[in-house]
Scaffold this active site. Sequence first.
Site, mmCIF file in Angstrom:
data_model
loop_
_atom_site.group_PDB
_atom_site.id
_atom_site.type_symbol
_atom_site.label_atom_id
_atom_site.label_comp_id
_atom_site.label_asym_id
_atom_site.label_seq_id
_atom_site.Cartn_x
_atom_site.Cartn_y
_atom_site.Cartn_z
ATOM 1 N N GLY A 48 0.759 -1.233 0.000
ATOM 2 C CA GLY A 48 0.000 0.000 0.000
ATOM 3 C C GLY A 48 0.791 1.285 0.000
ATOM 4 C CG HIS A 49 4.918 1.839 1.244
ATOM 5 N ND1 HIS A 49 4.886 0.524 1.600
ATOM 6 C CD2 HIS A 49 6.219 2.141 1.009
ATOM 7 C CE1 HIS A 49 6.124 0.033 1.587
ATOM 8 N NE2 HIS A 49 6.944 0.982 1.225
ATOM 9 C CG PHE A 50 5.335 5.480 -4.872
ATOM 10 C CD1 PHE A 50 4.934 4.759 -5.984
ATOM 11 C CD2 PHE A 50 6.298 6.454 -5.034
ATOM 12 C CE1 PHE A 50 5.507 4.996 -7.230
ATOM 13 C CE2 PHE A 50 6.889 6.697 -6.260
ATOM 14 C CZ PHE A 50 6.480 5.963 -7.368
ATOM 15 C CB VAL A 92 4.289 8.389 -0.861
ATOM 16 C CG1 VAL A 92 3.496 8.741 -2.097
ATOM 17 C CG2 VAL A 92 5.113 9.569 -0.368
#
Length: 138
Positions: A48-50, A92
Amino acid sequence: MLNSDQIKALIPHRYPFLLVDRIVELDEGKRAVGIKNVTENEPYGNGGHFPGVLIVEALAQVGGVIMAGGERSKDQIGLLTGIDNCQFGQPVGAGDQLVLTFEVTRHKGQIVKGRGVAKVGDEIVCEAEIMFAFSAIS
């Protein structure tokens, strides 16, 4: 403003590693501001994160766009050669819009150094000093 097709004309990156959607400000050889819209459909970043490393790469791509114009663009390519003083802030994720600012701080011969700052809203999520060396395209 440059769209993705115009960016692709300046730097060699392509999907899935073209990490800049558009350039909204450009002062060739000096400074640029790019945008990366982070979506759920990204082909990387499970959990779920960049990933932070891709934020740094996106900053470097904005730096590459700055230096791609002029006489250098036809016969040389900028290669990422160094990252110093890199710091990350909040994670992010999908739905965030990265505002990527890169400013050249030193340009001597084939070496270019600059400062990159990535923000989501008013929050700094990454900042780093990034260095490029230009090399002939064979």
